[in-house]
Design a protein around this motif. Structure first.
Motif, PDB file in Angstrom:
ATOM      1  N   SER A   1     -35.352  -3.565   3.840  1.00 22.11           N
ATOM      2  CA  SER A   1     -35.359  -2.952   2.510  1.00 22.11           C
ATOM      3  C   SER A   1     -36.109  -3.841   1.531  1.00 22.11           C
ATOM      4  O   SER A   1     -36.096  -5.067   1.664  1.00 22.11           O
ATOM      5  CB  SER A   1     -33.931  -2.779   1.974  1.00 22.11           C
ATOM      6  OG  SER A   1     -33.207  -1.876   2.748  1.00 22.11           O
ATOM      7  N   LYS A   2     -36.770  -3.195   0.564  1.00 22.62           N
ATOM      8  CA  LYS A   2     -37.399  -3.943  -0.530  1.00 22.62           C
ATOM      9  C   LYS A   2     -37.164  -3.191  -1.832  1.00 22.62           C
ATOM     10  O   LYS A   2     -37.542  -2.021  -1.964  1.00 22.62           O
ATOM     11  CB  LYS A   2     -38.909  -4.090  -0.282  1.00 22.62           C
ATOM     12  CG  LYS A   2     -39.634  -4.844  -1.381  1.00 22.62           C
ATOM     13  CD  LYS A   2     -39.236  -6.303  -1.418  1.00 22.62           C
ATOM     14  CE  LYS A   2     -39.943  -7.076  -2.514  1.00 22.62           C
ATOM     15  NZ  LYS A   2     -39.430  -8.445  -2.635  1.00 22.62           N
ATOM     16  N   LEU A   3     -36.526  -3.874  -2.752  1.00 25.57           N
ATOM     17  CA  LEU A   3     -36.290  -3.279  -4.068  1.00 25.57           C
ATOM     18  C   LEU A   3     -37.226  -3.910  -5.085  1.00 25.57           C
ATOM     19  O   LEU A   3     -37.406  -5.137  -5.084  1.00 25.57           O
ATOM     20  CB  LEU A   3     -34.840  -3.550  -4.506  1.00 25.57           C
ATOM     21  CG  LEU A   3     -33.791  -2.526  -4.068  1.00 25.57           C
ATOM     22  CD1 LEU A   3     -33.465  -2.665  -2.601  1.00 25.57           C
ATOM     23  CD2 LEU A   3     -32.529  -2.702  -4.901  1.00 25.57           C
ATOM     24  N   PHE A   4     -37.822  -3.080  -5.915  1.00 28.86           N
ATOM     25  CA  PHE A   4     -38.567  -3.578  -7.083  1.00 28.86           C
ATOM     26  C   PHE A   4     -37.794  -3.075  -8.290  1.00 28.86           C
ATOM     27  O   PHE A   4     -37.889  -1.890  -8.626  1.00 28.86           O
ATOM     28  CB  PHE A   4     -39.985  -3.014  -7.118  1.00 28.86           C
ATOM     29  CG  PHE A   4     -40.863  -3.503  -6.009  1.00 28.86           C
ATOM     30  CD1 PHE A   4     -41.314  -4.815  -5.971  1.00 28.86           C
ATOM     31  CD2 PHE A   4     -41.269  -2.642  -4.997  1.00 28.86           C
ATOM     32  CE1 PHE A   4     -42.143  -5.267  -4.958  1.00 28.86           C
ATOM     33  CE2 PHE A   4     -42.102  -3.082  -3.983  1.00 28.86           C
ATOM     34  CZ  PHE A   4     -42.535  -4.395  -3.960  1.00 28.86           C
ATOM     35  N   GLY A   5     -37.035  -3.933  -8.910  1.00 25.89           N
ATOM     36  CA  GLY A   5     -36.157  -3.470  -9.992  1.00 25.89           C
ATOM     37  C   GLY A   5     -35.239  -2.420  -9.413  1.00 25.89           C
ATOM     38  O   GLY A   5     -34.570  -2.640  -8.400  1.00 25.89           O
ATOM     39  N   GLY A   6     -35.247  -1.234  -9.993  1.00 26.35           N
ATOM     40  CA  GLY A   6     -34.389  -0.160  -9.486  1.00 26.35           C
ATOM     41  C   GLY A   6     -35.041   0.670  -8.385  1.00 26.35           C
ATOM     42  O   GLY A   6     -34.421   1.572  -7.837  1.00 26.35           O
ATOM     43  N   VAL A   7     -36.330   0.403  -8.093  1.00 27.05           N
ATOM     44  CA  VAL A   7     -37.038   1.243  -7.111  1.00 27.05           C
ATOM     45  C   VAL A   7     -36.821   0.723  -5.693  1.00 27.05           C
ATOM     46  O   VAL A   7     -37.121  -0.436  -5.397  1.00 27.05           O
ATOM     47  CB  VAL A   7     -38.566   1.261  -7.421  1.00 27.05           C
ATOM     48  CG1 VAL A   7     -39.318   2.076  -6.367  1.00 27.05           C
ATOM     49  CG2 VAL A   7     -38.829   1.788  -8.806  1.00 27.05           C
ATOM     50  N   ARG A   8     -36.298   1.587  -4.821  1.00 22.86           N
ATOM     51  CA  ARG A   8     -36.168   1.230  -3.412  1.00 22.86           C
ATOM     52  C   ARG A   8     -37.466   1.597  -2.725  1.00 22.86           C
ATOM     53  O   ARG A   8     -37.611   2.710  -2.202  1.00 22.86           O
ATOM     54  CB  ARG A   8     -35.016   1.993  -2.762  1.00 22.86           C
ATOM     55  CG  ARG A   8     -33.663   1.491  -3.169  1.00 22.86           C
ATOM     56  CD  ARG A   8     -32.538   2.174  -2.418  1.00 22.86           C
ATOM     57  NE  ARG A   8     -31.287   1.556  -2.804  1.00 22.86           N
ATOM     58  CZ  ARG A   8     -30.786   0.472  -2.199  1.00 22.86           C
ATOM     59  NH1 ARG A   8     -31.398  -0.068  -1.174  1.00 22.86           N
ATOM     60  NH2 ARG A   8     -29.665  -0.071  -2.624  1.00 22.86           N
ATOM     61  N   ALA A   9     -38.427   0.677  -2.739  1.00 24.41           N
ATOM     62  CA  ALA A   9     -39.750   0.959  -2.167  1.00 24.41           C
ATOM     63  C   ALA A   9     -39.637   1.150  -0.661  1.00 24.41           C
ATOM     64  O   ALA A   9     -40.296   2.000  -0.072  1.00 24.41           O
ATOM     65  CB  ALA A   9     -40.710  -0.183  -2.497  1.00 24.41           C
ATOM     66  N   VAL A  10     -38.802   0.316  -0.008  1.00 27.35           N
ATOM     67  CA  VAL A  10     -38.500   0.463   1.415  1.00 27.35           C
ATOM     68  C   VAL A  10     -36.986   0.411   1.524  1.00 27.35           C
ATOM     69  O   VAL A  10     -36.346  -0.489   0.975  1.00 27.35           O
ATOM     70  CB  VAL A  10     -39.162  -0.660   2.252  1.00 27.35           C
ATOM     71  CG1 VAL A  10     -38.701  -0.599   3.697  1.00 27.35           C
ATOM     72  CG2 VAL A  10     -40.684  -0.552   2.178  1.00 27.35           C
ATOM     73  N   ASP A  11     -36.416   1.411   2.218  1.00 28.42           N
ATOM     74  CA  ASP A  11     -34.971   1.583   2.172  1.00 28.42           C
ATOM     75  C   ASP A  11     -34.392   1.658   3.586  1.00 28.42           C
ATOM     76  O   ASP A  11     -34.426   2.706   4.225  1.00 28.42           O
ATOM     77  CB  ASP A  11     -34.683   2.879   1.381  1.00 28.42           C
ATOM     78  CG  ASP A  11     -33.214   3.028   1.031  1.00 28.42           C
ATOM     79  OD1 ASP A  11     -32.421   2.145   1.396  1.00 28.42           O
ATOM     80  OD2 ASP A  11     -32.882   4.042   0.396  1.00 28.42           O
ATOM     81  N   ASP A  12     -33.919   0.525   4.074  1.00 22.09           N
ATOM     82  CA  ASP A  12     -33.196   0.463   5.346  1.00 22.09           C
ATOM     83  C   ASP A  12     -34.008   1.030   6.519  1.00 22.09           C
ATOM     84  O   ASP A  12     -33.526   1.862   7.286  1.00 22.09           O
ATOM     85  CB  ASP A  12     -31.864   1.228   5.202  1.00 22.09           C
ATOM     86  CG  ASP A  12     -30.868   0.835   6.286  1.00 22.09           C
ATOM     87  OD1 ASP A  12     -30.965  -0.300   6.785  1.00 22.09           O
ATOM     88  OD2 ASP A  12     -30.017   1.662   6.631  1.00 22.09           O
TER      89      ASP A  12
END
Ligand SMILES: Nc1ncnc2c1ncn2[C@@H]1O[C@H](COP(=O)(O)OP(=O)(O)OP(=O)(O)O)[C@@H](O)[C@H]1O
Length: 255
Positions: free
Chosen positions: A8-19
């Motif tokens: 996963s990669k979060l940018f602030g509130g954005v889950r750019a890549v999610d699990d």
């Protein structure tokens, strides 16, 4: 061989890549597709180490790459090309390959000093790569004098110069004509035939569907499907994700 585990990669509130979990097998051409903004480039950046994941891990043949720096991942066998071509425009074609092979940690000035000291000599690997990339006759031209297609070929050759086990291609057909895309398909197969596993991110559906062994589809950072090109193309969730997006995304449905 290349495994993403619950990445996963979060940018602030954005889950750019999610699990996202994925296994790319040795010797395959694996496609990673999805509508605009679905997390494809972020995934590549997590594999190469440009970004650190918020959670999850990346392994290559069981070796955990997650904490490694980009250059360490390169020496482990991970190479990439970029969406926007990044060459040393003022260096020659051969010099660009030489830098990739010898100089990624050196400052450019040092590299040039060493190049001239060596009398511009380069090893057999570079000769072979120049031939493989059909750039042999252009070896002494400055990179910025090449045609667009040649620049793309040089970029791929440069990624291959580090002798990778897996090559990540980030939209290699962007800006290419139909004819160029055909040549690109042959080139990607030739790269695989050299024993290099390929992860391909691409919007040109004809190319993806024509050359990949398996495909994973991302939507809003999540993996929504994985399978053969035919399976993915028939998948209702995938079709819905593409039809819900921009006009460009409708390509999949009509491919
Ligand atoms: N450095 C960043 N900072 C903040 N948000 C980002 C960053 N990089 C990507 N994002 C966001 O993460 C999401 C996924 O972006 P990403 O570029 O990975 O998608 P993509 O599938 O590669 O898109 P495209 O097909 O348009 O290239 C998007 O919402 C994007 O705006």
């Amino acid at each position: 061989m290349l495994t993403l585990e619950n990445l996963s990669k979060l940018f602030g509130g954005v889950r750019a890549v999610d699990d996202v979990s994925l296994t790319i097998r040795e010797g395959e051409i694996f496609g990673l597709i999805g509508p605009n903004g679905s997390g494809k480039s972020t995934t590549i950046n997590l594999i190469t180490g440009l970004y650190t994941p918020t959670t999850g891990k990346v392994t290559l043949d069981g070796h955990d790459l997650t904490a490694m720096a980009q250059h360490e991942r390169t020496s482990m066998g991970v190479a990439r090309t970029f969406q926007n071509i990044r060459l040393f425009g003022n260096l020659t074609v051969a010099q660009n390959l030489w830098v990739a092979q010898n100089g990624h940690e050196q400052r450019r000035a040092h590299f040039l000093a060493r190049w001239f000291k060596a009398g511009g000599e380069h090893g057999p690997d570079i000769e072979e790569l120049l031939r493989f990339s059909q750039l042999h006759s252009k070896r002494d031209l400055q990179a910025n004098a090449l045609s667009f297609g040649e620049m793309r070929r040089l970029e791929m050759a440069r990624a291959l110069a580090s002798n990778p086990r897996v090559l990540l291609l980030d939209e290699p057909a962007a800006g290419a004509s139909q004819e160029d895309a055909q040549l690109l398909a042959e080139r990607i197969r030739a790269v695989r035939d050299r024993g290099v596993t390929v992860l391909l991110i691409e919007h040109m559906m004809e190319l993806v569907m024509g050359i990949t062994d398996r495909i994973a589809v991302l939507n809003f950072g999540r993996k929504i499907a994985e399978g053969s090109p035919a399976e993915v193309q028939m998948n209702e969730d995938v079709r819905a994700a593409y039809l819900g997006g921009s006009h460009k995304n409708e390509e999949l449905v009509h491919a």
